[in-house]
Design a protein around this motif. Structure first.
Motif, PDB file in Angstrom:
ATOM      1  N   HIS A  76       0.760  -1.270  -0.216  1.00  0.00           N
ATOM      2  CA  HIS A  76       0.000   0.085   0.080  1.00  0.00           C
ATOM      3  C   HIS A  76       0.837   1.332  -0.131  1.00  0.00           C
ATOM      4  CE1 HIS A  76       0.542   0.489   4.315  1.00  0.00           C
ATOM      5  NE2 HIS A  76       0.520  -0.613   4.403  1.00  0.00           N
ATOM      6  N   GLY A 108      -7.384   6.448  -3.079  1.00  0.00           N
ATOM      7  CA  GLY A 108      -6.135   5.655  -2.402  1.00  0.00           C
ATOM      8  C   GLY A 108      -4.705   6.365  -2.501  1.00  0.00           C
TER       9      GLY A 108
ATOM     10  N   THR B 201      -7.415  -6.838  -0.608  1.00  0.00           N
ATOM     11  CA  THR B 201      -6.166  -6.876  -1.313  1.00  0.00           C
ATOM     12  C   THR B 201      -6.276  -5.720  -2.268  1.00  0.00           C
ATOM     13  OG1 THR B 201      -6.436  -9.219  -1.109  1.00  0.00           O
ATOM     14  CG2 THR B 201      -4.881  -8.379  -2.754  1.00  0.00           C
ATOM     15  N   ARG B 202      -7.332  -5.446  -2.971  1.00  0.00           N
ATOM     16  CA  ARG B 202      -7.437  -4.346  -3.780  1.00  0.00           C
ATOM     17  C   ARG B 202      -7.384  -3.099  -3.355  1.00  0.00           C
ATOM     18  NH1 ARG B 202      -5.986  -2.622  -8.859  1.00  0.00           N
ATOM     19  NH2 ARG B 202      -7.352  -3.792 -10.251  1.00  0.00           N
ATOM     20  N   ALA B 203      -8.033  -2.888  -1.846  1.00  0.00           N
ATOM     21  CA  ALA B 203      -7.912  -1.601  -1.464  1.00  0.00           C
ATOM     22  C   ALA B 203      -6.482  -1.314  -1.047  1.00  0.00           C
ATOM     23  CB  ALA B 203      -8.715  -1.914  -0.005  1.00  0.00           C
ATOM     24  N   ALA B 204      -5.750  -2.505  -0.618  1.00  0.00           N
ATOM     25  CA  ALA B 204      -4.288  -2.341  -0.226  1.00  0.00           C
ATOM     26  C   ALA B 204      -3.458  -1.649  -1.642  1.00  0.00           C
ATOM     27  CB  ALA B 204      -3.766  -3.568   0.690  1.00  0.00           C
ATOM     28  N   ALA B 205      -3.732  -2.487  -2.533  1.00  0.00           N
ATOM     29  CA  ALA B 205      -3.160  -2.289  -3.918  1.00  0.00           C
ATOM     30  C   ALA B 205      -3.259  -0.710  -4.376  1.00  0.00           C
ATOM     31  CB  ALA B 205      -3.530  -3.224  -4.957  1.00  0.00           C
ATOM     32  N   ILE B 206      -4.585  -0.268  -4.105  1.00  0.00           N
ATOM     33  CA  ILE B 206      -4.651   1.096  -4.407  1.00  0.00           C
ATOM     34  C   ILE B 206      -4.132   2.282  -3.684  1.00  0.00           C
ATOM     35  CG2 ILE B 206      -6.501   0.639  -5.865  1.00  0.00           C
ATOM     36  CD1 ILE B 206      -8.771   1.380  -4.166  1.00  0.00           C
ATOM     37  N   GLY B 207      -3.381   1.728  -2.425  1.00  0.00           N
ATOM     38  CA  GLY B 207      -2.942   2.750  -1.565  1.00  0.00           C
ATOM     39  C   GLY B 207      -3.498   2.916  -0.214  1.00  0.00           C
ATOM     40  N   PHE B 208      -4.372   2.141   0.333  1.00  0.00           N
ATOM     41  CA  PHE B 208      -4.732   2.235   1.733  1.00  0.00           C
ATOM     42  C   PHE B 208      -4.134   1.302   2.538  1.00  0.00           C
ATOM     43  CE2 PHE B 208      -8.805   3.287  -1.050  1.00  0.00           C
ATOM     44  CZ  PHE B 208      -8.721   4.676  -0.909  1.00  0.00           C
TER      45      PHE B 208
END
Lengths: 251, 328, 286
Positions: A76, A108, B201-208
């Motif tokens: 992240h 994000g 997983t996607r939430a982490a991948a977009i920066g969160f």
């Protein structure tokens, strides 16, 4: 930045127990190019990709992005420095609308600033604007309100790339962007990728050699966790070792 | 009708419906005390819903925050001479701090381990309260909890000793919490929470950094739950040890799920149904909880969207039938 | 003084073996079915009440020791067939809801049958009195409890590691498809495993009956303890359940002589410490 390379790995290795999925890879991606990594099944492409995106921590070696060591940086925290990725198996917010998917991806990029629980989403105009812009670019505006899960498979693959694009990256890392796409949809994706290549560095992992030939500036061929050959598309195409590797798989 | 209730504006749609319910509730129910009880538990369910319905985090330790709020506000009033507002504030702050700690330890594990950890931590709180019987009264409960006048900066505003006056205070606070919760859900934070529930997983991948979001959800949830606990202690002038027991956590989760997760109105519905039925049935048959057990099983079998899901479904069908009827 | 500690350590072992029996059942069920049984404490309580009832009816502890767990297991088998399996495909929330429902029904049913006040259960005549070893005396029943549960634990280990049933359970914990490939009826395996796991909780209830009695509200406390054991030992691990159970039993028992009111609290303190140092438990896999 060193010699125009945006991403560099040095002696990168990832071992699962005794098996070295990535075995001493020195990869250099020049800024502003489309760089494809190809190879037969089990060549270590996906493991390499996991290391680059922070999904796995390499067992040895280092990764430099824009001159900065990011080897141990969690996934992240790679968005903020300008790396964005897509997934091989579509990974969207299935129940949320196309626009909300993209808006979240735009949000994000600002990470913890989204912790503001007293603000309204509508105040984040920049995120909405970016989402709309990307949606336009992907030809998805007509489907803005549709849940991501209800899109056709081809459109989901396009949205998958769009999610990465909303992170305003310097470099896009795409994991088999055409995977599972029908033969008619593939040109849409390759067209999109070469267009993105004009203002981003793009690295893509691909199983199918044919797809990357026309759009890549550089191609790296991997085999058994190591770099087999690297060069321009026509050089790679003509290389006997590459043919052998692919033929070996076919046999 | 459902479109009206789903309207986006914070003060529109659903919020107006809630305001109307708050006014009507004491008129429809046999007592204002029962109405207060419903709203207090609805507040706790709302806080649980923020975690479960929006963040996808099933906390089985909400009773810990509820009980801590009860004890802390009561002790602050009894021993510290706190007034009503400072006591409520102290409870909310303590709940937030406690929930942040529990959240930090629990979110390191996902799924069912997370549920078990929250439950275990709430049991820890239970035994702490039991052990510190000098302060909490242990098994006998903490007696003689006051209900001070409502005053601000030393100026007395209202006497809350009547059930009706206290209901007014509870209703105002509930309304504030409800509007606040709608804002939270509609905020960048709330939308990210939903994203994490949908695909971490996607939430982490977009920066969160998903941990930060889960922790903040816990903090907010803990503050509101502790506030509800404090209000409950003042309502019944007493803190039973049960306030911090597993049964409390269980009840809060049950109200939330029965009402329907992912809808704030559902939490009010769930708390209303459970508290009212409990009140009526317990007078008729002390073993009414057996019916509750049966109801839970039936909900899993037939009504997975909870009561609110059922209401929505019925309304949608009703509207469709009417549309057909109106068509030429 | 030393004798007092030895006494408490033996007590802790006994208590720990009870906790082991409860949580190993929970762990086996979770490992294979990916299902958390919130009614586990309720079935433990049922075991204790069956112990009481069977003793009342027959006067024979041995009857209770055999028939009690079998009856609990049989009830679990039926519950699995009728209710539980309908929830397998649903998210964990619904697993919890449906088993909390079952736990409430069990609790209220016990109150209806046996009343709201707990029952104490006499120690069987043959196991009354103490065993004397030199200067040290220890209650016979407690010694029996340690030895008997150790035998059961060993038998369980043999069952899981050395039989076809165990192989299927272990294979199924990795992937349920594998069980189908091995040609076994996965639903039958699920029912049997659920009955076995819950039966072990019932056995723990019967065994602890003569020490702790039967009480309609003991379910939640026992469930909480089982979770602590699993959190400490690591979910899905036989060894973890054994070590976790013994740690908890010993902590509780030793603390009860040092700080009686805080004994239960210290269990959770121990858990918090383990969680801080090893988030996945002592034997858990990441």
């Amino acid at each position: 930045m060193t010699d125009g390379y945006i991403l560099e790995t040095q002696a990168l290795a990832l071992a699962y127990g005794g098996f070295r999925a990535v075995d001493g890879v020195d990869l250099k991606v020049r800024e502003g190019t489309i760089h494809s990594v190809i190879g037969p099944n089990g060549a270590g492409k996906t493991s390499l990709f996991h290391c680059l995106t922070g999904g796995r921590r390499p067992t040895e070696g280092s990764i430099l992005f824009a001159g900065e060591d990011i080897t141990r940086r969690p996934a992240h925290r790679r968005i903020g420095i300008g790396m964005a990725r897509s997934f091989q198996v579509t990974s969207l917010f299935q129940n949320l609308s196309v626009r909300e998917n993209l808006r979240l991806a735009a949000q994000g990029r600002d990470g913890d600033r989204a912790l503001t629980f007293w603000r309204s989403v509508a105040e984040g105009k920049a995120h909405l604007a970016l989402a709309d812009e990307v949606m336009e670019r992907l030809n998805l505006t007509a489907r803005a309100g549709v849940a991501a899960g209800d899109l056709s498979h081809g459109q989901q693959r396009v949205l998958e790339v769009g999610m990465a694009l909303c992170g305003r990256p310097k470099m896009l890392l795409l994991d088999e962007p055409t995977s599972g796409m029908g033969i008619d949809d593939i040109p849409v994706m390759t067209g999109l990728i070469s267009e993105l290549g004009r203002d981003h560095t793009v690295m893509l992992i691909e199983h199918n050699m044919g797809i990357v030939m026309s759009i890549s500036h550089t191609i790296t061929v991997m085999s058994r966790g190591q770099i087999l050959v690297e060069g321009k598309p026509d050089e790679v195409c003509a290389d006997a070792r590459v043919r052998a590797a692919y033929l070996g798989e076919a046999a | 009708m459902t479109a009206f209730l789903k309207s986006k504006g914070i003060f529109g749609g659903m919020t107006l419906a809630v305001a109307a319910i708050l006014v009507l509730l004491p008129l429809l129910l046999p007592s204002a005390t029962l109405a207060s009880e419903i709203l207090i538990f609805a507040m706790a369910a709302l806080a649980c819903n923020l975690l479960l319905g929006y963040g996808g985090l099933l906390s089985f330790g909400q009773g810990l925050f509820f009980g801590a709020g009860s004890y802390l506000a009561s002790l602050a009033m009894i021993h510290g001479g706190f007034g009503l507002i400072p006591a409520l504030l102290a409870a909310a702050v303590a709940g937030a701090v406690l929930a942040t700690c529990v959240g930090w330890l629990s979110i390191r594990r996902a799924g069912i381990y997370f549920v078990m950890l929250t439950l275990a931590f709430s049991q820890m709180g239970y035994f702490l309260a039991y052990t510190l019987s000098k302060w909490t009264g242990g098994d006998n409960g903490l007696l003689d909890v006051p209900r001070p006048d409502l005053s601000l900066f030393g100026i007395r505003i209202a006497d809350l000793s009547s059930a009706g006056a206290y209901y007014t205070l509870v209703a105002v606070l509930f309304f504030a919490v409800f509007v606040g919760a709608r804002r939270v859900i509609d905020s960048p934070f709330g939308s990210t929470l939903v994203a994490i529930r949908e695909n971490e997983t996607r939430a982490a991948a977009i920066g969160f950094d998903t941990r930060h979001f889960k922790m903040l959800a816990f903090t907010l949830s803990g503050a509101v739950t502790a506030l509800a606990g404090a209000l409950y202690a003042m309502l019944i002038n007493y803190v039973p040890l049960d306030n911090i027991a597993m049964s409390m956590s269980e009840n809060i989760v049950i109200m939330t799920i029965i009402g329907g997760t992912g809808s704030l109105l559902g939490s009010l519905l769930g708390a209303g149904a459970l508290v009212t039925l409990g009140d009526i049935l317990s007078a008729m048959w002390p073993r009414w909880q057996m019916l509750l057990g049966l109801a839970l099983i039936l909900i899993v079998m037939f009504l997975r969207g909870g009561l609110w899901g059922g209401v929505e479904h019925a309304l949608d069908r009703f509207l469709k039938i009417r549309e057909k009827g109106n068509a030429p | 003084m030393l004798n007092l500690y030895l006494f408490q350590i033996l007590n802790g072992l006994g208590l720990g073996m009870i906790y082991f029996l409860i949580s190993v059942g929970l762990t086996i069920i979770f490992g294979l079915l990916n299902f958390v049984n919130f009614a586990h404490g309720g079935f433990f309580m049922l075991g204790a009440y069956f112990c009481y009832a069977l003793l009342q009816a027959t006067g024979q502890f041995w009857v209770a020791l055999v028939a009690g767990p079998l009856a609990v297991g049989a009830m679990a088998w039926v519950a699995e067939k009728v209710l539980i399996r309908r929830a397998y495909h649903l998210p964990h929330t619904f697993h919890i809801l449906i088993t909390v429902g079952v736990a409430l029904i069990l609790q209220e049913a016990c109150i209806i049958v046996w009343g709201p006040i707990g029952k104490s259960i006499p120690i069987p005549e043959t196991l009354q009195g103490v065993v004397i070893m030199g200067k040290f005396a220890y209650p016979k029943y407690r010694l029996f409890l340690i030895l008997f549960s150790a035998v059961i634990g060993f038998a369980l280990w043999v069952l899981l590691e050395r039989t076809r049933f165990g192989a299927l359970v272990r294979a199924g914990s990795e992937s349920t498809e594998m069980v189908s490939l091995l040609g076994a009826d996965i639903y039958k395996l699920f029912s049997l495993t659920f009955a076995l796991g819950v039966g072990l909780a019932g056995l723990a209830g019967v065994l602890s009956g003569p020490i702790r009695g039967a009480h309609p509200f003991m379910g939640p406390e026992v469930l909480g303890l089982a979770f602590v054991v699993v959190v400490i030992g690591g979910m899905g691990s036989f060894t973890g359940a054994l070590v976790g159970g013994l740690i908890i039993g010993l902590v509780q028992s030793l603390m009860s002589s040092l700080w009686p009111e805080g004994a239960s609290l210290m269990i959770y303190g121990a858990m918090a410490a383990v969680i801080l140092l090893r988030p996945y438990g002592l034997f858990g896999r990441a």
